[in-house]
Design a protein around this motif. Structure first.
Motif, PDB file in Angstrom:
ATOM      1  N   VAL A 246      18.295 -38.420  -6.536  1.00 39.93           N
ATOM      2  CA  VAL A 246      17.146 -37.943  -5.759  1.00 39.93           C
ATOM      3  C   VAL A 246      16.302 -37.018  -6.629  1.00 39.93           C
ATOM      4  N   ILE A 247      14.991 -37.210  -6.576  1.00 41.23           N
ATOM      5  CA  ILE A 247      14.037 -36.341  -7.267  1.00 41.23           C
ATOM      6  C   ILE A 247      13.360 -35.450  -6.227  1.00 41.23           C
ATOM      7  N   ALA A 248      13.266 -34.169  -6.540  1.00 40.04           N
ATOM      8  CA  ALA A 248      12.676 -33.207  -5.610  1.00 40.04           C
ATOM      9  C   ALA A 248      12.021 -32.084  -6.403  1.00 40.04           C
ATOM     10  N   PRO A 249      11.210 -31.261  -5.746  1.00 39.43           N
ATOM     11  CA  PRO A 249      10.558 -30.157  -6.456  1.00 39.43           C
ATOM     12  C   PRO A 249      11.546 -29.131  -7.005  1.00 39.43           C
TER      13      PRO A 249
ATOM     14  N   LEU B  48      17.543 -44.188   2.255  1.00 41.60           N
ATOM     15  CA  LEU B  48      16.204 -44.385   1.704  1.00 41.60           C
ATOM     16  C   LEU B  48      15.129 -44.095   2.746  1.00 41.60           C
ATOM     17  N   LYS B  49      15.391 -44.454   3.991  1.00 40.48           N
ATOM     18  CA  LYS B  49      14.423 -44.155   5.049  1.00 40.48           C
ATOM     19  C   LYS B  49      14.235 -42.645   5.199  1.00 40.48           C
ATOM     20  N   LYS B  50      15.332 -41.912   5.164  1.00 40.12           N
ATOM     21  CA  LYS B  50      15.243 -40.453   5.283  1.00 40.12           C
ATOM     22  C   LYS B  50      14.465 -39.857   4.113  1.00 40.12           C
ATOM     23  N   MET B  51      14.702 -40.364   2.914  1.00 42.86           N
ATOM     24  CA  MET B  51      13.976 -39.849   1.754  1.00 42.86           C
ATOM     25  C   MET B  51      12.476 -40.149   1.859  1.00 42.86           C
ATOM     26  N   GLU B  52      12.128 -41.313   2.359  1.00 40.32           N
ATOM     27  CA  GLU B  52      10.707 -41.637   2.580  1.00 40.32           C
ATOM     28  C   GLU B  52      10.098 -40.669   3.585  1.00 40.32           C
ATOM     29  N   GLU B  53      10.824 -40.385   4.655  1.00 40.57           N
ATOM     30  CA  GLU B  53      10.328 -39.471   5.687  1.00 40.57           C
ATOM     31  C   GLU B  53      10.089 -38.074   5.117  1.00 40.57           C
ATOM     32  N   MET B  54      10.941 -37.669   4.178  1.00 39.65           N
ATOM     33  CA  MET B  54      10.846 -36.326   3.606  1.00 39.65           C
ATOM     34  C   MET B  54       9.958 -36.278   2.367  1.00 39.65           C
ATOM     35  N   HIS B  55       9.373 -37.412   2.011  1.00 37.76           N
ATOM     36  CA  HIS B  55       8.500 -37.512   0.839  1.00 37.76           C
ATOM     37  C   HIS B  55       9.245 -37.116  -0.438  1.00 37.76           C
ATOM     38  N   LEU B  56      10.512 -37.534  -0.509  1.00 37.51           N
ATOM     39  CA  LEU B  56      11.309 -37.382  -1.714  1.00 37.51           C
ATOM     40  C   LEU B  56      11.536 -38.762  -2.315  1.00 37.51           C
ATOM     41  N   ASP B  57      11.814 -38.796  -3.601  1.00 41.00           N
ATOM     42  CA  ASP B  57      12.044 -40.072  -4.271  1.00 41.00           C
ATOM     43  C   ASP B  57      13.518 -40.256  -4.571  1.00 41.00           C
ATOM     44  N   CYS B  58      13.961 -41.509  -4.491  1.00 35.19           N
ATOM     45  CA  CYS B  58      15.386 -41.783  -4.558  1.00 35.19           C
ATOM     46  C   CYS B  58      15.620 -43.169  -5.148  1.00 35.19           C
ATOM     47  N   VAL B  59      16.695 -43.295  -5.936  1.00 35.79           N
ATOM     48  CA  VAL B  59      17.146 -44.601  -6.409  1.00 35.79           C
ATOM     49  C   VAL B  59      18.655 -44.677  -6.173  1.00 35.79           C
ATOM     50  N   MET B  60      19.081 -45.795  -5.610  1.00 29.58           N
ATOM     51  CA  MET B  60      20.497 -46.014  -5.327  1.00 29.58           C
ATOM     52  C   MET B  60      20.989 -47.253  -6.052  1.00 29.58           C
ATOM     53  N   VAL B  61      22.263 -47.212  -6.434  1.00 31.27           N
ATOM     54  CA  VAL B  61      22.915 -48.369  -7.039  1.00 31.27           C
ATOM     55  C   VAL B  61      24.121 -48.727  -6.176  1.00 31.27           C
ATOM     56  N   THR B  62      24.181 -49.976  -5.717  1.00 28.35           N
ATOM     57  CA  THR B  62      25.311 -50.414  -4.906  1.00 28.35           C
ATOM     58  C   THR B  62      26.493 -50.759  -5.810  1.00 28.35           C
ATOM     59  N   ARG B  63      27.634 -50.968  -5.215  1.00 28.84           N
ATOM     60  CA  ARG B  63      28.813 -51.335  -5.998  1.00 28.84           C
ATOM     61  C   ARG B  63      28.669 -52.704  -6.636  1.00 28.84           C
ATOM     62  N   SER B  64      27.780 -53.532  -6.090  1.00 29.65           N
ATOM     63  CA  SER B  64      27.508 -54.835  -6.715  1.00 29.65           C
ATOM     64  C   SER B  64      26.373 -54.720  -7.735  1.00 29.65           C
ATOM     65  N   GLN B  65      25.937 -53.485  -8.004  1.00 33.76           N
ATOM     66  CA  GLN B  65      24.916 -53.145  -9.004  1.00 33.76           C
ATOM     67  C   GLN B  65      23.505 -53.590  -8.628  1.00 33.76           C
ATOM     68  N   ASP B  66      23.233 -53.714  -7.353  1.00 33.94           N
ATOM     69  CA  ASP B  66      21.859 -53.857  -6.896  1.00 33.94           C
ATOM     70  C   ASP B  66      21.198 -52.474  -6.946  1.00 33.94           C
TER      71      ASP B  66
ATOM     72  N   ARG C 195      18.235 -50.129  -5.545  1.00 35.18           N
ATOM     73  CA  ARG C 195      17.259 -49.958  -4.470  1.00 35.18           C
ATOM     74  C   ARG C 195      16.606 -48.587  -4.607  1.00 35.18           C
ATOM     75  N   ALA C 196      15.317 -48.515  -4.299  1.00 39.73           N
ATOM     76  CA  ALA C 196      14.593 -47.260  -4.497  1.00 39.73           C
ATOM     77  C   ALA C 196      13.551 -47.072  -3.408  1.00 39.73           C
ATOM     78  N   THR C 197      13.096 -45.829  -3.263  1.00 37.97           N
ATOM     79  CA  THR C 197      11.968 -45.549  -2.380  1.00 37.97           C
ATOM     80  C   THR C 197      10.728 -46.268  -2.912  1.00 37.97           C
ATOM     81  N   ASN C 198       9.726 -46.425  -2.065  1.00 39.94           N
ATOM     82  CA  ASN C 198       8.621 -47.343  -2.336  1.00 39.94           C
ATOM     83  C   ASN C 198       7.904 -47.095  -3.657  1.00 39.94           C
ATOM     84  N   LYS C 199       7.641 -45.830  -3.980  1.00 39.82           N
ATOM     85  CA  LYS C 199       6.825 -45.546  -5.171  1.00 39.82           C
ATOM     86  C   LYS C 199       7.638 -44.954  -6.322  1.00 39.82           C
ATOM     87  N   PHE C 200       8.943 -45.039  -6.219  1.00 45.90           N
ATOM     88  CA  PHE C 200       9.796 -44.421  -7.231  1.00 45.90           C
ATOM     89  C   PHE C 200       9.497 -44.945  -8.632  1.00 45.90           C
ATOM     90  N   LYS C 201       9.496 -46.263  -8.795  1.00 46.20           N
ATOM     91  CA  LYS C 201       9.394 -46.854 -10.132  1.00 46.20           C
ATOM     92  C   LYS C 201       8.030 -46.586 -10.769  1.00 46.20           C
TER      93      LYS C 201
END
Length: 298
Positions: free
Chosen positions: A241-244, A265-283, A285-291
């Motif tokens: 998670v990226i935050a101020p 990810l929904k909670k991070m979008e609501e809080m205007h924080l950026d987030c990237v997650m990696v699943t155990r299958s190595q997918d 996933r990130a918040t909309n504007k993270f990349k």
């Protein structure tokens, strides 16, 4: 805090001035640990934990940490919960890394607890524990220490620096190439590799991963505990998670990990924080504007 702390300052000032700033910043890590460690029976946190039913006056530092932890718990409907200290001990996270001594807080065995059993009085800076519990602030205080250290460095007049406390990172200004600092995010499965990197300036990034601290007594479990299910989440391998500021990123990387990819990810979008997650299958996933926002490079 059982972690390595790196503080790097870029400056034309004399070396002794830089060293003084680093020494002052480092002292805050020791101070916060002495105050907020649940592994030290003599810390202010553990003295508070042993006083169930009393309204206890606490230091500004401890009050701020507990208050932030409780607020995070409310924001996440208890996915993050600072009352889980005794459960963490029972899962094998019970040893002081400095002394090697084991912590056994049997006084907190009587009842199931939640963050709702912590009552805070801001006017008098008092905390009351309604039930016996061990307060766990491990997902708060490392980020807090990074923030306080960063403030100390900045107050000395330095603009370009980076603080890394075991993966809790605050990057200020620019690096040697006059670009935002490049931060690599570890592959949680192949840990000698990275899943990618970002460019960061005047912001913090913190990562929670299931690989960091496996339980020694419960196979397949780790230090990230879902308080509602009393077990570690099974589908996420890491969450960054990226935050101020770092305390926010630290707490919500843990909370989002526990909430899972959809809710987290929904909670991070609501809080205007950026987030990237990696699943155990190595997918990934990130918040909309993270990349785009952080110059993600796989």
């Amino acid at each position: 805090m059982d972690t390595t702390v790196l503080i790097k300052i870029l400056s034309q000032q004399k070396t002794d001035k830089v060293d003084q700033a680093i020494d002052e910043a480092a002292r805050f890590f020791y101070k916060i640990e002495r105050t907020c460690s649940r592994f030290d029976p003599d810390s202010e946190l553990m003295r508070l934990s042993r006083r169930t039913g009393e309204s206890v006056s606490v230091s500004p530092l401890l009050y701020q940490a507990v208050k932030f932890a409780v607020e995070t718990a409310r924001e996440t409907d208890g996915a993050f919960d600072p009352s889980i200290g005794r459960s963490m001990e029972q899962r094998g996270f019970d040893r002081n890394y400095l002394s090697g001594k084991t912590v056994r807080s049997t006084f907190a065995d009587s009842e199931k607890t939640s963050y709702k059993d912590l009552l805070l009085d801001g006017k008098r800076r008092k905390i009351l524990l309604k039930k016996p519990m061990v307060i766990d602030l491990n997902a708060v205080v490392k980020g807090m220490a990074v923030d306080v250290a960063a403030k100390a460095v900045r107050n000395k007049g330095f603009v370009h620096f980076i603080i890394n406390a075991g993966g809790d990172v605050y990057a200020a200004g620019l690096d040697e190439q006059e670009r935002p600092w490049k931060i690599g995010i570890r592959n949680p499965v192949r840990r000698s590799e990275q899943i990618g990197s970002i460019r960061l300036s005047d912001a913090a990034i913190c990562t929670s991963g299931d690989y960091e601290r496996p339980s020694k007594v419960l196979p397949g479990q780790n230090h990230l505990l879902d308080p509602h299910k009393d077990r570690s989440p099974g589908n996420i391998a890491s969450c960054s998670v990226i935050a101020p500021f770092a305390m926010l990123a630290d707490a919500f990387s843990t909370a989002s990990f526990i909430m899972g990819s959809n809710r987290g990810l929904k909670k991070m979008e609501e809080m205007h924080l950026d987030c990237v997650m990696v699943t155990r299958s190595q997918d990934v996933r990130a918040t909309n504007k993270f990349k785009e926002k952080w110059s993600w490079n796989e």
